[in-house]
Design a protein around this motif. Structure first.
Motif, mmCIF file in Angstrom:
data_model
loop_
_atom_site.group_PDB
_atom_site.id
_atom_site.type_symbol
_atom_site.label_atom_id
_atom_site.label_comp_id
_atom_site.label_asym_id
_atom_site.label_seq_id
_atom_site.Cartn_x
_atom_site.Cartn_y
_atom_site.Cartn_z
ATOM 1 N N SER A 1 0.576 -1.315 0.326
ATOM 2 C CA SER A 1 -0.275 -0.094 -0.251
ATOM 3 C C SER A 1 1.060 0.661 0.157
ATOM 4 O O SER A 1 0.851 2.525 -0.806
ATOM 5 C CB SER A 1 -1.037 0.162 0.887
ATOM 6 N N LYS B 1 -6.303 -8.668 -4.663
ATOM 7 C CA LYS B 1 -7.539 -8.419 -3.666
ATOM 8 C C LYS B 1 -7.611 -9.733 -3.996
ATOM 9 O O LYS B 1 -8.563 -10.427 -2.844
ATOM 10 C CB LYS B 1 -8.313 -7.872 -5.098
ATOM 11 N N GLU C 1 -8.278 -5.671 4.036
ATOM 12 C CA GLU C 1 -9.196 -4.736 3.771
ATOM 13 C C GLU C 1 -8.084 -3.616 2.852
ATOM 14 O O GLU C 1 -8.607 -2.674 1.822
ATOM 15 C CB GLU C 1 -9.265 -3.622 4.433
ATOM 16 N N GLN D 1 -8.559 -3.893 -0.405
ATOM 17 C CA GLN D 1 -10.159 -3.516 -0.936
ATOM 18 C C GLN D 1 -9.593 -2.039 -1.692
ATOM 19 O O GLN D 1 -10.283 -2.393 -2.072
ATOM 20 C CB GLN D 1 -10.777 -4.167 -0.921
ATOM 21 N N SER D 2 -9.346 -1.279 -0.868
ATOM 22 C CA SER D 2 -9.094 -0.006 -0.594
ATOM 23 C C SER D 2 -8.432 0.201 -1.708
ATOM 24 O O SER D 2 -8.942 1.493 -2.730
ATOM 25 C CB SER D 2 -8.467 1.191 1.082
ATOM 26 N N MET E 1 -10.298 -0.056 -5.161
ATOM 27 C CA MET E 1 -11.596 1.332 -5.067
ATOM 28 C C MET E 1 -11.061 2.638 -5.744
ATOM 29 O O MET E 1 -11.317 3.608 -5.870
ATOM 30 C CB MET E 1 -12.351 1.929 -3.545
ATOM 31 N N GLN E 2 -9.158 2.821 -4.882
ATOM 32 C CA GLN E 2 -8.995 4.123 -5.079
ATOM 33 C C GLN E 2 -9.073 3.993 -6.568
ATOM 34 O O GLN E 2 -8.625 5.580 -6.968
ATOM 35 C CB GLN E 2 -8.197 3.982 -4.185
ATOM 36 N N ALA F 1 -13.635 -4.883 3.579
ATOM 37 C CA ALA F 1 -13.605 -4.021 2.880
ATOM 38 C C ALA F 1 -14.461 -2.881 3.725
ATOM 39 O O ALA F 1 -15.365 -2.525 2.932
ATOM 40 C CB ALA F 1 -14.304 -4.049 1.301
ATOM 41 N N ARG F 2 -13.867 -1.831 4.148
ATOM 42 C CA ARG F 2 -14.546 -0.975 5.347
ATOM 43 C C ARG F 2 -15.417 -0.009 4.564
ATOM 44 O O ARG F 2 -16.451 0.459 4.817
ATOM 45 C CB ARG F 2 -14.164 -0.961 6.495
ATOM 46 N N GLN F 3 -14.359 0.344 3.628
ATOM 47 C CA GLN F 3 -14.940 1.678 2.770
ATOM 48 C C GLN F 3 -15.622 1.624 1.721
ATOM 49 O O GLN F 3 -16.878 2.312 1.749
ATOM 50 C CB GLN F 3 -13.699 1.733 1.994
#
Length: 574
Positions: free
Chosen positions: A276, A304, A311, A314-315, A318-319, A344-346
């Motif tokens: 990340s 992913k 998570e 996943q973030s 999405m980004q 994937a909280r976001q």
């Protein structure tokens, strides 16, 4: 301490010293020692000690003004009081009377630079270096003084002397390179670092500084070449990863970026934190964001898929869609993650925000149920799960109460969600006629600033409380309308509390305002207004208000009772 007190103290001591026989010779020295000793024993950590310590030191100074230790201590107290000019005068005298004490000189040199007395800086510098030629403590202090005063060239000259004096200390080399870079003397800084690397090949600190220097000064090509050199020398060194990714992204070599990211994931167990961080570096330095994201997509998708419970991956994916402004791709990814109850909280936050804004309650419930599978003790999901049940069944019930108690057992007690759930529980308990259980929950929430709980507590105290509770209810309701003066519900509560306390005129004013501020005042508002008008003796208006309440669905028996009461009052008044 004020100047008036200083003059008074000085006058008092002057009188004492000139009128007492022990102010000369040995007696004067003894007096000084006694006062100074007392000053040193004062506990200056106490709030009141500063002025006492100053007074004793000032008396010591008057007893013997040649004592450098007293002057220095007085100067330090003035520094604490931000009286730099007075401290400067005292330190200057202390430096002279102490015959150029080393530590006093260092302090004076720093203060002189701070207040832009540069002639004094040079004067003290010459004295100190005359006493201790080439002393590193003096030079380091002088360097900081020059830096603080914005005299970068002089500071650089001093650090050069320190480096020449101690060539084996790499800290001086790195500090000099940093100062040269800050002064935008990039060529000198680069030459210095490359020379150091010739003598110390493989030094990570030097490579890192050189790379940062080249990148920050816009020398992308040189930074890129340095990165390639590092990759050839240490292809498996994780400490160079960020540097390499940044250089390749800035140069536009996204294939190299992708290769490094793939290797980082594979070699280090696909650590989410490491990968990340590298991707964030690439995105921050990329020459062409869109091209970078195209190169990243297969890597992000693979991460992913290979690590569905991470998570961070996943973030990052999405980004990717956000960076490309690909709304359709983002929604597709978010929906897929939520549907599978992925970690994937976001993703849940994105959908929740959207559905809540649109008031799509069934969709909110869908997201919450899947979120609870992934995060069974998440405060937000537990809260919205309860809210969803209460929307469908405002009266709650045993199942909802069990959910509430479970949520309160796992959610942090000081969280906003716990507070809101407690208020909901209090509302349910009151609805079940369990006021004694509801009241402490309302009171706790009210004490933590919950406006709705304060309003409810004030209103229900008029229903369940004793006459002594009404004063407390009025205070609560007053605070509520101070916070939200145009809220019709809160105005209604305040008016009703005033009515219960017998303040009918004020109650009528606030009840009228509540009706005016409400876009659609309900039967309760008009019934309250009718009661207040009746108590105020406005019988005609009260009848009209009762009829309005009846039209809006008020209980006909209640309305009839209210009107009969008015008729009796009118009859008795005749």
């Amino acid at each position: 301490m004020t100047h008036r007190y200083n003059r008074f103290a000085a006058l008092l001591i002057f009188v004492l010293l000139t009128s007492c026989p022990w102010t000369t010779g040995f007696g004067q020295s003894a007096f000084f020692n006694e006062l100074y000793g007392r000053a040193l024993r004062v506990d200056d950590t106490l709030p009141s000690a500063q002025s006492k310590r100053m007074s004793l030191l000032w008396m010591s100074y008057l007893a013997d003004p040649s004592q450098a230790s007293v002057l220095t201590d007085l100067a330090n107290i003035n520094l604490r009081e931000n009286d730099n000019e007075k401290a400067y005068v005292l330190l200057s005298r202390a430096f002279e009377t102490s015959h150029h004490d080393f530590h006093t000189g260092l302090l004076l040199m720093s203060l002189a630079g701070y207040i832009d007395e540069w002639d004094k800086v040079e004067e003290v510098k010459e004295v100190l270096l005359g006493l201790r030629p080439g002393d590193p403590t003096v030079l380091e202090s002088l360097m900081r003084v020059y830096q603080m005063g914005g005299k970068d060239s002089l500071a650089i000259d001093v650090i050069r002397k320190l480096r020449e004096r101690d060539k084996g200390n790499p800290a001086y080399t790195f500090q000099l390179a940093s100062m040269l870079g800050d002064s935008e003397r990039f060529g000198e800084a680069e030459k210095l670092l490359r020379g150091y690397l010739d003598e110390h090949p493989g030094d990570k600190m030097a490579y890192g500084m050189l790379f940062s220097l080249l990148s920050d000064s816009g020398q992308t090509d040189k930074a890129y070449e340095l990165a390639k050199t590092l990759q050839g020398q240490s292809p498996d060194d994780p400490d160079f990863s960020r540097m390499l990714v940044g250089a390749f992204a800035a140069k536009g070599d996204y294939a190299a970026v992708a290769k490094l990211l793939t290797k980082a994931g594979a070699d280090r167990g696909a650590s989410p934190d490491v990968v990340s961080d590298l991707i964030r570096v690439a995105r921050r330095t990329a020459k062409d964001t869109k091209s970078l994201e195209v190169a990243l997509l297969p890597i992000l998708t693979g991460l992913k898929t290979g690590h569905p419970d991470e998570e961070a991956y996943q973030s990052l994916l999405m980004q990717h869609y956000i960076s490309l402004n690909d709304t359709a791709g983002l929604r597709r990814e978010v929906h897929a993650l939520v549907a599978s109850s992925a970690k994937a909280r976001q993703a849940y936050d994105v959908l929740l925000d959207d559905y809540i804004k649109k008031a799509e309650n069934d969709s909110v419930t869908y997201v919450v149920q899947r979120g609870l599978k992934a995060y069974p003790e998440d405060p937000v999901f537990l809260f919205y799960d309860i809210v969803g049940d209460l929307i469908k069944n405002p009266g709650g019930g045993e199942a909802v109460m069990k959910k509430i108690d479970h949520a309160l057992s796992v959610i942090p007690a000081d969280s906003r969600q716990a507070l809101e759930i407690k208020v909901a529980k209090a509302d349910l308990l009151e609805g079940e006629g369990k006021w004694k259980e509801a009241r402490p929950l309302y009171e706790e929430a009210a004490s933590r600033g919950h406006i709705g709980a304060s309003n409810n507590l004030a209103y229900f105290l008029t229903k369940y409380g004793s006459p002594d509770d009404l004063a407390y209810a009025e205070k609560l309701a007053s605070n509520v309308i101070s916070a939200e003066p145009d809220n019709a519900t809160y105005l209604d509560t305040y008016a009703w509390v005033l009515y219960k306390r017998g303040a009918y005129t004020l109650a009528k004013l606030y009840m009228k305002k509540a009706i005016d501020k409400s876009p659609s005042p309900d039967a309760t508002y008009w019934a309250h207004y009718a009661e207040i008008l009746t108590a105020s003796g406005d019988y005609g208006e009260a009848k009209t208000a009762w009829r309005k309440a009846l039209e809006l669905g008020a209980d006909s028996q209640v309305v009839e009772t209210g009107i009969m009461k008015i008729l009796d009052l009118e009859k008795n008044a005749q």
